[in-house]
Design a protein around this motif. Structure first.
Motif, PDB file in Angstrom:
ATOM      1  N   TRP A 150      52.871  44.588  55.329  1.00 22.59           N
ATOM      2  CA  TRP A 150      53.896  44.776  54.745  1.00 22.59           C
ATOM      3  C   TRP A 150      54.453  43.553  54.001  1.00 22.59           C
ATOM      4  O   TRP A 150      54.238  42.372  54.987  1.00 22.59           O
ATOM      5  CB  TRP A 150      55.140  45.247  55.803  1.00 22.59           C
ATOM      6  CG  TRP A 150      56.328  45.355  55.396  1.00 22.59           C
ATOM      7  CD1 TRP A 150      56.667  45.988  54.262  1.00 22.59           C
ATOM      8  CD2 TRP A 150      57.516  45.078  56.023  1.00 22.59           C
ATOM      9  NE1 TRP A 150      58.027  46.110  54.178  1.00 22.59           N
ATOM     10  CE2 TRP A 150      58.731  45.419  55.207  1.00 22.59           C
ATOM     11  CE3 TRP A 150      57.869  44.540  57.410  1.00 22.59           C
ATOM     12  CZ2 TRP A 150      60.202  45.090  55.719  1.00 22.59           C
ATOM     13  CZ3 TRP A 150      59.092  43.893  57.687  1.00 22.59           C
ATOM     14  CH2 TRP A 150      60.228  44.792  57.235  1.00 22.59           C
ATOM     15  N   PRO A 151      54.813  43.477  52.768  1.00 23.68           N
ATOM     16  CA  PRO A 151      55.156  42.143  52.232  1.00 23.68           C
ATOM     17  C   PRO A 151      56.305  41.278  53.074  1.00 23.68           C
ATOM     18  O   PRO A 151      56.094  40.132  52.908  1.00 23.68           O
ATOM     19  CB  PRO A 151      55.566  42.502  50.924  1.00 23.68           C
ATOM     20  CG  PRO A 151      55.135  43.995  50.554  1.00 23.68           C
ATOM     21  CD  PRO A 151      54.885  44.453  51.801  1.00 23.68           C
ATOM     22  N   HIS A 152      57.078  42.085  53.630  1.00 24.55           N
ATOM     23  CA  HIS A 152      58.114  41.376  54.303  1.00 24.55           C
ATOM     24  C   HIS A 152      57.706  40.649  55.575  1.00 24.55           C
ATOM     25  O   HIS A 152      58.731  40.552  56.555  1.00 24.55           O
ATOM     26  CB  HIS A 152      59.486  42.128  54.364  1.00 24.55           C
ATOM     27  CG  HIS A 152      60.152  42.127  53.154  1.00 24.55           C
ATOM     28  ND1 HIS A 152      61.393  42.895  52.713  1.00 24.55           N
ATOM     29  CD2 HIS A 152      59.875  41.536  51.803  1.00 24.55           C
ATOM     30  CE1 HIS A 152      61.520  42.736  51.369  1.00 24.55           C
ATOM     31  NE2 HIS A 152      60.814  41.865  50.953  1.00 24.55           N
ATOM     32  N   PHE A 153      56.379  40.924  55.924  1.00 23.18           N
ATOM     33  CA  PHE A 153      56.098  40.477  57.274  1.00 23.18           C
ATOM     34  C   PHE A 153      54.880  39.150  56.711  1.00 23.18           C
ATOM     35  O   PHE A 153      54.235  38.689  57.681  1.00 23.18           O
ATOM     36  CB  PHE A 153      55.259  41.296  58.063  1.00 23.18           C
ATOM     37  CG  PHE A 153      54.937  41.003  59.407  1.00 23.18           C
ATOM     38  CD1 PHE A 153      55.941  41.114  60.225  1.00 23.18           C
ATOM     39  CD2 PHE A 153      53.768  40.864  59.973  1.00 23.18           C
ATOM     40  CE1 PHE A 153      55.874  40.613  61.611  1.00 23.18           C
ATOM     41  CE2 PHE A 153      53.508  40.636  61.261  1.00 23.18           C
ATOM     42  CZ  PHE A 153      54.511  40.553  61.982  1.00 23.18           C
ATOM     43  N   GLY A 154      55.063  38.772  55.665  1.00 23.55           N
ATOM     44  CA  GLY A 154      54.368  37.462  55.204  1.00 23.55           C
ATOM     45  C   GLY A 154      54.449  36.277  56.154  1.00 23.55           C
ATOM     46  O   GLY A 154      53.609  35.434  56.237  1.00 23.55           O
ATOM     47  N   HIS A 155      55.807  36.240  56.719  1.00 22.34           N
ATOM     48  CA  HIS A 155      56.144  35.083  57.209  1.00 22.34           C
ATOM     49  C   HIS A 155      55.105  34.853  58.647  1.00 22.34           C
ATOM     50  O   HIS A 155      55.062  33.802  59.104  1.00 22.34           O
ATOM     51  CB  HIS A 155      57.433  34.806  57.594  1.00 22.34           C
ATOM     52  CG  HIS A 155      57.938  36.186  58.508  1.00 22.34           C
ATOM     53  ND1 HIS A 155      58.170  37.518  57.883  1.00 22.34           N
ATOM     54  CD2 HIS A 155      58.113  36.511  59.861  1.00 22.34           C
ATOM     55  CE1 HIS A 155      58.327  38.121  58.810  1.00 22.34           C
ATOM     56  NE2 HIS A 155      58.414  37.528  59.890  1.00 22.34           N
TER      57      HIS A 155
ATOM     58  N   MET B  85      67.148  35.089  57.662  1.00 19.90           N
ATOM     59  CA  MET B  85      65.779  35.038  57.799  1.00 19.90           C
ATOM     60  C   MET B  85      65.228  35.056  59.364  1.00 19.90           C
ATOM     61  O   MET B  85      64.501  35.709  59.685  1.00 19.90           O
ATOM     62  CB  MET B  85      65.177  33.964  56.936  1.00 19.90           C
ATOM     63  CG  MET B  85      63.657  33.922  56.716  1.00 19.90           C
ATOM     64  SD  MET B  85      63.073  35.479  56.016  1.00 19.90           S
ATOM     65  CE  MET B  85      61.476  35.497  56.361  1.00 19.90           C
ATOM     66  N   PHE B  88      66.174  37.874  61.058  1.00 13.72           N
ATOM     67  CA  PHE B  88      65.185  39.149  60.967  1.00 13.72           C
ATOM     68  C   PHE B  88      63.723  39.042  61.437  1.00 13.72           C
ATOM     69  O   PHE B  88      63.092  40.045  61.886  1.00 13.72           O
ATOM     70  CB  PHE B  88      65.120  39.162  59.339  1.00 13.72           C
ATOM     71  CG  PHE B  88      64.287  40.063  58.611  1.00 13.72           C
ATOM     72  CD1 PHE B  88      64.335  41.282  58.722  1.00 13.72           C
ATOM     73  CD2 PHE B  88      62.959  39.766  57.979  1.00 13.72           C
ATOM     74  CE1 PHE B  88      63.480  42.254  58.042  1.00 13.72           C
ATOM     75  CE2 PHE B  88      62.169  40.552  57.514  1.00 13.72           C
ATOM     76  CZ  PHE B  88      62.272  41.956  57.514  1.00 13.72           C
ATOM     77  N   MET B  89      63.179  37.911  61.533  1.00 16.17           N
ATOM     78  CA  MET B  89      61.989  37.748  61.928  1.00 16.17           C
ATOM     79  C   MET B  89      61.873  38.074  63.629  1.00 16.17           C
ATOM     80  O   MET B  89      60.862  38.594  63.780  1.00 16.17           O
ATOM     81  CB  MET B  89      61.433  36.156  61.732  1.00 16.17           C
ATOM     82  CG  MET B  89      61.123  35.929  60.172  1.00 16.17           C
ATOM     83  SD  MET B  89      60.138  34.145  60.114  1.00 16.17           S
ATOM     84  CE  MET B  89      61.572  33.019  59.967  1.00 16.17           C
ATOM     85  N   ILE B  92      62.375  41.838  64.459  1.00 19.80           N
ATOM     86  CA  ILE B  92      61.133  42.714  64.269  1.00 19.80           C
ATOM     87  C   ILE B  92      60.300  42.901  65.666  1.00 19.80           C
ATOM     88  O   ILE B  92      59.965  43.977  65.989  1.00 19.80           O
ATOM     89  CB  ILE B  92      60.099  42.006  63.237  1.00 19.80           C
ATOM     90  CG1 ILE B  92      60.895  41.845  61.835  1.00 19.80           C
ATOM     91  CG2 ILE B  92      59.096  42.950  63.067  1.00 19.80           C
ATOM     92  CD1 ILE B  92      59.952  41.303  60.899  1.00 19.80           C
ATOM     93  N   ALA B 102      64.754  44.324  55.259  1.00 18.90           N
ATOM     94  CA  ALA B 102      65.284  42.953  55.345  1.00 18.90           C
ATOM     95  C   ALA B 102      66.543  43.075  54.016  1.00 18.90           C
ATOM     96  O   ALA B 102      66.726  43.711  53.323  1.00 18.90           O
ATOM     97  CB  ALA B 102      64.394  42.190  54.447  1.00 18.90           C
ATOM     98  N   TYR B 105      65.052  38.137  52.031  1.00 17.30           N
ATOM     99  CA  TYR B 105      63.803  37.761  52.569  1.00 17.30           C
ATOM    100  C   TYR B 105      63.220  36.345  51.890  1.00 17.30           C
ATOM    101  O   TYR B 105      63.081  36.287  50.595  1.00 17.30           O
ATOM    102  CB  TYR B 105      62.599  38.725  52.258  1.00 17.30           C
ATOM    103  CG  TYR B 105      61.377  38.273  53.112  1.00 17.30           C
ATOM    104  CD1 TYR B 105      61.438  38.600  54.107  1.00 17.30           C
ATOM    105  CD2 TYR B 105      60.017  37.789  52.539  1.00 17.30           C
ATOM    106  CE1 TYR B 105      60.240  38.402  54.988  1.00 17.30           C
ATOM    107  CE2 TYR B 105      58.975  37.597  53.041  1.00 17.30           C
ATOM    108  CZ  TYR B 105      58.935  37.978  54.350  1.00 17.30           C
ATOM    109  OH  TYR B 105      57.976  37.611  55.165  1.00 17.30           O
ATOM    110  N   TYR B 106      63.324  35.330  52.715  1.00 20.72           N
ATOM    111  CA  TYR B 106      63.206  34.080  52.295  1.00 20.72           C
ATOM    112  C   TYR B 106      64.238  33.650  51.187  1.00 20.72           C
ATOM    113  O   TYR B 106      63.896  33.110  50.118  1.00 20.72           O
ATOM    114  CB  TYR B 106      61.765  33.602  51.727  1.00 20.72           C
ATOM    115  CG  TYR B 106      60.939  33.316  52.765  1.00 20.72           C
ATOM    116  CD1 TYR B 106      60.973  32.175  53.962  1.00 20.72           C
ATOM    117  CD2 TYR B 106      59.770  33.795  53.265  1.00 20.72           C
ATOM    118  CE1 TYR B 106      60.146  31.865  54.770  1.00 20.72           C
ATOM    119  CE2 TYR B 106      58.653  33.810  54.248  1.00 20.72           C
ATOM    120  CZ  TYR B 106      58.949  32.829  55.110  1.00 20.72           C
ATOM    121  OH  TYR B 106      58.326  32.560  56.161  1.00 20.72           O
TER     122      TYR B 106
END
Lengths: 455, 152
Positions: A150-155, B85, B88-89, B92, B102, B105-106
């Motif tokens: 998922w792109p929004h899990f890249g962090h 951010m 959100f992290m 999850i 999201a 995102y950033y």
């Protein structure tokens, strides 16, 4: 109750790798040390089982994840237990030294445990991605490929190797959910597992008293560092365990007949734990190769390949999984390979030096370096440790030079954690140099085991 | 001087042990300098003593946890994009059976994605709902939880 179940599941991991404790090169090491080897083998086996089950579409459960490792462990353990093994060396050290070592080690571990249990050393990365992956993997009953892609899990650095999230997910499966406040305290397990194994290995070269002294120092230095660098719950403690034992096993090798099973296993575990584990595996192998060539040992290249092969297979298995599941294959870089900001070099070096206090005002580094220099050692013998210490710093400088903005914040955040294997290797090198013989005197190498010639 | 102390090897072992004890003083000293009862408290979050801001955010999310039905979707709102951010992290992982969506995102807003979320977790909320069509489920420490009305 869930915390107890989580900790019990982690304490059961050695059962998954118990076969390794029967390898002929491991059998003479003592019960607790062999349990440490089994923990490393169990971690590798559990990680591979997690990958295999996900690829096969089989939902994770405690029995499903345990079946493959237990089966493999049983077969290999039975086979290895039939092979002859050297007798354990008799203990001949001073009781007072042993008691002092145990006391200092217990104090170090107790202080680390206190800090971890009271949420005083938890890594924020545990909340942001290590624990997140574990919780989601346990919920998905497999590696959550959709999440990783998922792109929004890249962090959450989805390409990082999977051992720590799988181990924590294993505990979460047993507990019913991830006990967030307990997981950081479980980092103590890896430090505690390293100590008897480290001592058992070092006594081959340093004797009982020397091994007791160096192990106590290692425990004090790394316990303080792990707390100071906020490494609870992340991958630093297991990586430290794996790389420390790999280096120690190589430093105490007698010659070219020693088995590479133990260091190979540890480097495989390191490579499955963090990206830096692969760097460490390459550096340690290069150091062992250079040492073996320098000392004229037989088949150095073949033995280096044997040392590195398990780590290479471990990483290959993770890359294969990524490829099969349609994920990004490999590890993402921090920019173009040679897109370096050389103008940051002095900033990087100054900031890194500033960040090496290790919770002891730099003494954890200064004391072993001082003892190392005072011993004036034959450096060739120490190369597996020296390569890791110096090479890791070189790698970090190279990595930080890829930052396109001021790297000080990233250095101050990462250096105290990621330099711990380098500190560990430095301590081991100093220990072998100061207590293991092989000092260089007037241009000659003298082995402490051989009495000097009469005048 | 005893024969033990004259043996350089024994002396070096003693140096290693003494140095190990010296290193123990660094984590020990701050423990001894503060009242003991304050140091034996059970932590409320995993980062009570390492990151107080994250600890507050964690408590907010943890307070929402019993109110978020398994399998639901959620998004997180905060005034500060860095805080949003971080929330959100952490969300999850803290809501593993829910679908995260999201709101940004950033620091890049993703309103279309957030609009699909059934539940909206508002950190440190204003008195009114963050957007029309949201029903207040509960106020919790550090914020509030809203549910989006089902689309006809």
């Amino acid at each position: 109750m869930s915390s107890v179940a989580f900790l019990a599941a982690l304490a059961a991991i050695p059962a998954l790798g118990a076969g390794a404790a029967f390898h002929p090169s491991v059998r003479p090491l003592g019960v607790l040390a062999r349990a440490g080897v089994a923990l490393a083998a169990g971690t590798v086996a559990l990680t591979l089982a997690g990958l295999v089950l996900t690829l096969a579409g089989v939902a994770w459960s405690i029995p499903a994840l345990a079946a493959l490792p237990l089966g493999a462990s049983l077969v290999l353990g039975l086979r290895w237990s039939r092979e002859p093994a050297p007798r354990p060396a008799l203990r001949e050290g001073s009781r007072r030294v042993a008691a002092a070592s145990v006391g200092v080690t217990a104090l170090s571990l107790g202080l680390l445990a206190w800090t971890l249990v009271t949420a005083g050393a938890t890594s924020v990365d545990f909340l942001l991605f290590w624990g997140v992956k574990a919780a989601r993997f346990a919920q998905a009953r497999g590696i959550d490929v959709g999440l990783l892609g998922w792109p929004h899990f890249g962090h959450a650095v989805p390409d990082y190797p999977p051992a720590v999230p799988i181990v924590q997910a294993w505990g979460a499966l047993a507990a019913g959910h991830l006990p967030w406040r307990t997981v950081p305290a479980a980092s103590l397990l890896w430090v505690a597992a390293a100590i008897p194994l480290l001592r058992a290995l070092l006594r081959r070269r340093l004797g009982d008293d020397g091994a007791a002294g160096v192990t106590a120092f290692w425990a004090a230095a790394l316990s303080a560092s792990l707390a100071f660098s906020l490494s609870g719950g992340n991958a630093e403690a297991p990586l430290l365990f794996f790389e420390t034992i790999a280096v120690a096993a190589l430093l105490v090798e007698d010659g070219d007949g020693d088995s590479r099973f133990l260091p190979g296993l540890m480097l495989a575990a390191a490579a499955l734990t963090k990206v830096e584990g692969s760097v460490g595996a390459l550096l340690v192998t290069a150091g062992a190769l250079a040492r073996d060539v320098g000392e004229g040992r037989r088949r150095p290249l073949f033995r280096a390949v044997r040392l590195l092969a398990p780590a290479a297979l471990g990483v290959a298995s993770w890359f294969f999984f990524q490829w099969r599941e349609g994920l990004f294959v490999g590890y993402r870089s921090h920019g173009a390979l040679f897109g370096l900001r050389t103008d940051f070099l002095s900033t990087i070096l100054a900031t890194e030096l500033d960040q090496l206090a290790a919770g002891t005002r730099w003494l954890a580094w200064a004391i072993p370096i001082g003892l190392l220099l005072a011993a004036r050692p034959a450096v060739g013998r120490l190369l597996p440790a020296v390569f890791l210490t110096i090479g890791l710093f070189g790698f970090l400088v190279f990595d930080y030079m890829h930052d396109q903005t001021d790297p000080r914040e990233r250095i101050s955040w990462t250096t105290p954690r990621v330099t711990q294997p380098a500190l560990s290797a430095c301590i081991l090198a100093a220990g072998v140099a100061s207590l293991g013989g092989g000092e260089r005197r007037r241009g000659r190498v003298r082995d402490a085991a051989v009495p000097p010639a009469p005048p | 001087m005893s024969s033990l102390a004259r043996d350089p090897r024994t002396l070096r072992v003693r140096i290693w042990l003494a140095a190990a004890l010296l290193l123990c003083l660094f984590p020990l000293a701050p423990r001894l300098a503060r009242p003991l009862d304050g140091q034996l408290r059970r932590p409320l979050t995993p980062v009570d003593l390492t990151d107080t801001e994250r600890a507050r955010q964690w408590l907010f999310l943890d307070s929402c946890r019993p109110l978020l039905p398994p399998g639901s979707s959620f998004t997180v709102l905060a005034d500060d994009p860095r805080t949003e951010m971080a929330l959100f992290m952490m969300g999850i992982g803290l809501f593993p059976s829910s679908q995260p969506l999201a709101h940004s995102y950033y620091f890049v807003p993703t309103p279309d994605e957030a609009a699909r979320a059934r539940y909206v977790l508002r950190y440190q909320p204003a008195p009114s709902a963050p957007e029309p069509g949201l029903r207040l489920v509960a106020r919790v420490p550090g914020g509030a939880l809203y549910e989006r009305a089902a689309r006809p």
